[in-house]
Design a protein around this motif. Structure first.
Motif, PDB file in Angstrom:
ATOM      1  N   VAL A 187       0.860  -1.193   0.000  1.00  0.00           N
ATOM      2  CA  VAL A 187       0.000   0.000   0.000  1.00  0.00           C
ATOM      3  C   VAL A 187       0.892   1.239   0.000  1.00  0.00           C
ATOM      4  N   LEU A 247       1.231   4.194  -2.810  1.00  0.00           N
ATOM      5  CA  LEU A 247       0.990   5.605  -2.478  1.00  0.00           C
ATOM      6  C   LEU A 247       2.219   6.462  -2.775  1.00  0.00           C
ATOM      7  N   ALA A 286       2.015   8.137  -6.043  1.00  0.00           N
ATOM      8  CA  ALA A 286       1.158   9.336  -6.110  1.00  0.00           C
ATOM      9  C   ALA A 286       1.914  10.591  -5.685  1.00  0.00           C
ATOM     10  N   LEU A 291      -2.791   8.802  -9.427  1.00  0.00           N
ATOM     11  CA  LEU A 291      -2.892   7.388  -9.044  1.00  0.00           C
ATOM     12  C   LEU A 291      -4.364   7.005  -9.041  1.00  0.00           C
ATOM     13  N   ALA A 299      -7.340   3.859  -8.459  1.00  0.00           N
ATOM     14  CA  ALA A 299      -7.537   2.580  -7.765  1.00  0.00           C
ATOM     15  C   ALA A 299      -9.025   2.288  -7.672  1.00  0.00           C
ATOM     16  N   MET A 349      -9.463   2.416  -1.530  1.00  0.00           N
ATOM     17  CA  MET A 349      -9.331   3.802  -1.097  1.00  0.00           C
ATOM     18  C   MET A 349      -9.258   3.971   0.422  1.00  0.00           C
ATOM     19  N   THR A 387      -4.516   6.325   4.555  1.00  0.00           N
ATOM     20  CA  THR A 387      -5.179   5.621   3.456  1.00  0.00           C
ATOM     21  C   THR A 387      -5.049   6.452   2.179  1.00  0.00           C
ATOM     22  N   PRO A 388      -5.329   5.858   1.020  1.00  0.00           N
ATOM     23  CA  PRO A 388      -5.356   6.656  -0.209  1.00  0.00           C
ATOM     24  C   PRO A 388      -6.290   7.865  -0.098  1.00  0.00           C
ATOM     25  N   LYS A 437      -5.205  11.703  -0.466  1.00  0.00           N
ATOM     26  CA  LYS A 437      -5.915  12.559  -1.432  1.00  0.00           C
ATOM     27  C   LYS A 437      -6.337  13.866  -0.743  1.00  0.00           C
ATOM     28  N   ILE A 457      -5.272  11.366  -6.286  1.00  0.00           N
ATOM     29  CA  ILE A 457      -5.639   9.941  -6.248  1.00  0.00           C
ATOM     30  C   ILE A 457      -7.122   9.857  -6.584  1.00  0.00           C
ATOM     31  N   PHE A 472      -3.435   1.293  -9.796  1.00  0.00           N
ATOM     32  CA  PHE A 472      -3.052   0.418  -8.673  1.00  0.00           C
ATOM     33  C   PHE A 472      -3.858  -0.875  -8.826  1.00  0.00           C
TER      34      PHE A 472
END
Lengths: 376, 89
Positions: free
Chosen positions: A74, A78, A81, A88, A90, A95, A103-104, A108, A114, A138
């Motif tokens: 993970v 990331l 990004a 990025l 996904a 997310m 976390t993504p 973001k 992202i 991703f």
């Protein structure tokens, strides 16, 4: 009637559940692993464990791609990004998966570009629409999803889209099952094989489980009656001291799999020598990477990836739950620090994760009070 | 991740033969049928969709069965959102 109603017919379900109850040996404890996260979700949603005999336990396997992705991967994704000019992309499941720095979605919110996509083709379309940016997808998923990534990559190459890459985290289910079978703290009697993965891979790849380990495998659909029939088929094999692969989901799964999908995969992917799975450690030849011919679209070639291994939070017992050694409420964090709003481990993130499904559908307080480890 | 969404083919794209216009409970989107190139596909056929790709050709009864399961699992809205979200053409 043939397909539509019978899978939910309460009388039919009672009949099959009754047949299972009559078929099991009361002096034996049956442990049957459903490999697929979709099955885990359906089992909890329909409360199937409640209609099964007490000495038949369903053990939840590693078949949720979000759940088995280690934190380090993970973080690696990331890190892509954070490169300037990179978008990025996904799937939605990804997310909310926590890396060590969030976390993504959290990244973001802190300014990284992202974006969630529903298809790898959407990521490719974004790259075509944003020629001054680089779009990385991703990629996660088992054999159900890997052919889609493969076809997207073939299309990117055919169209000459060069501002597009894939961070490949596709995994294959068979080596994970082998790792579970060889784990010393495991005792399983049989397997419910994954439904949609098998539409691609077919049933043949499971034959080693029956041949080399003497365990029955029944590929199953996702309706309550599908799953109960598959359980009955496993029990009947065990009673007859047989071990073979059977296909309960014949209406969807061809025995030989989907040839165009398998061809697309072999056109663009090769097996990695090894890959880390959350909870299962490094498993040899269990994941896919892009062939060197596709290096121009391979994010691991195009970007410097940290590749740092991150151990899971010590208190989280995702690994034990993934291997079926513990059930979700037996984890120290379950329902406390780790819950669907604030997942600590990946099994709480995805709706297909055993912990999230258990949290959502089961009265876990009662279960936790009576919980016993299932190791033998 | 394992969502498999049933849809019915309503048209083919003559310029892009690997795309089929598919109706999923009233939502129409293009779906890639490149994984089913070894099967004859026609308008009216039902397919199972996963991440924008047709995974299997299925019977109408199976499609209805699958839709019911998505509802029972509380995932029908998610499935519709996914299909609505496909932006590739």
């Amino acid at each position: 009637m043939k397909y539509v109603d019978e899978f939910r017919d309460p009388q039919l379900i009672r009949n099959v559940a009754g047949e299972i109850a009559r078929s099991v040996d009361p002096n034996h404890e049956y442990r049957i692993m459903e490999v697929c996260g979709g099955h885990t979700h359906a089992i909890y949603r329909h409360g199937l464990q409640d209609v099964l005999p007490e000495n038949l336990r369903l053990v939840h396997g590693p078949g949720c791609p979000v759940c088995v992705l280690p934190t380090g991967r993970v973080d690696d994704g990331l890190s892509i990004a954070e490169h300037p000019g990179v978008i990025l992309t996904a799937f939605g499941d990804m997310m909310r998966v926590p890396g060590t720095r969030g976390t993504p979605l959290e990244l973001k919110a802190r300014g990284a570009d992202i974006r969630m996509v529903y298809s790898p083709l959407d990521a490719l379309r974004l790259a075509q629409n944003e020629p001054t940016k680089h779009v990385c997808f991703f990629a996660i998923g088992f054999e159900t999803t890997a052919p889609s990534t493969a076809l997207t990559l073939l299309r990117a190459k055919a169209l000459g889209v060069r501002n597009f890459s894939i961070f490949c985290n596709h995994v294959t289910i068979v080596p994970a099952i082998r790792a579970i079978l060889e784990s010393p703290d495991m005792r399983l009697d049989g397997f419910i094989g994954p439904g949609h993965v098998s539409t691609v891979s077919g049933c043949r790849p499971y034959e080693f489980i029956a041949r080399d380990y003497g365990k029955p495998v029944v590929v199953a659909g996702f309706e309550p009656l599908d799953l109960l029939e598959a359980i009955l088929m496993v029990v009947r094999q065990l009673n007859a001291k047989e071990a073979k692969v059977e296909n309960q989901y014949r209406r969807i799964v061809p025995w030989e799999g989907n040839m165009p999908a398998l061809r697309a995969m072999s056109d663009v992917f090769e097996l990695r020598p090894y890959f880390e799975w959350r909870g299962l450690g490094f498993i040899s030849q269990s994941a896919l990477k892009l062939l060197p011919a596709y290096a121009a679209w391979d994010a691991e070639v195009q970007f410097e990836i940290p590749g740092v291994r991150v151990t899971d939070p010590r208190a989280a017992q995702c690994g034990e739950v993934l291997k079926g050694v513990l059930r979700p409420p037996q984890c120290k964090l379950f329902g406390k620090e780790c819950n669907p709003e604030h997942p600590v481990g990946a099994l709480m993130v995805s709706s297909e994760g055993a912990c999230a499904a258990y949290y959502r559908y089961v009265r876990y307080e009662d279960d936790a009070a009576n919980a016993q480890p299932v190791t033998s | 991740m394992c969502l498999a969404i049933p849809g019915r083919i309503v048209a083919f794209d003559e310029e892009q033969p690997l795309l089929a216009k598919v109706d999923v409970a009233g939502i129409k989107r293009n779906i890639n049928v490149g994984l089913l190139v070894d099967q004859p596909l026609a308008v009216g056929d039902w397919i199972l969709i996963h991440v924008g790709f047709a995974m299997s050709k299925i019977e109408a009864e199976q499609a209805e069965d699958q839709l019911r399961m998505l509802k029972a699992l509380g995932e029908d809205r998610l499935a519709m959102d996914e299909v609505r979200g496909y932006a590739f053409e």
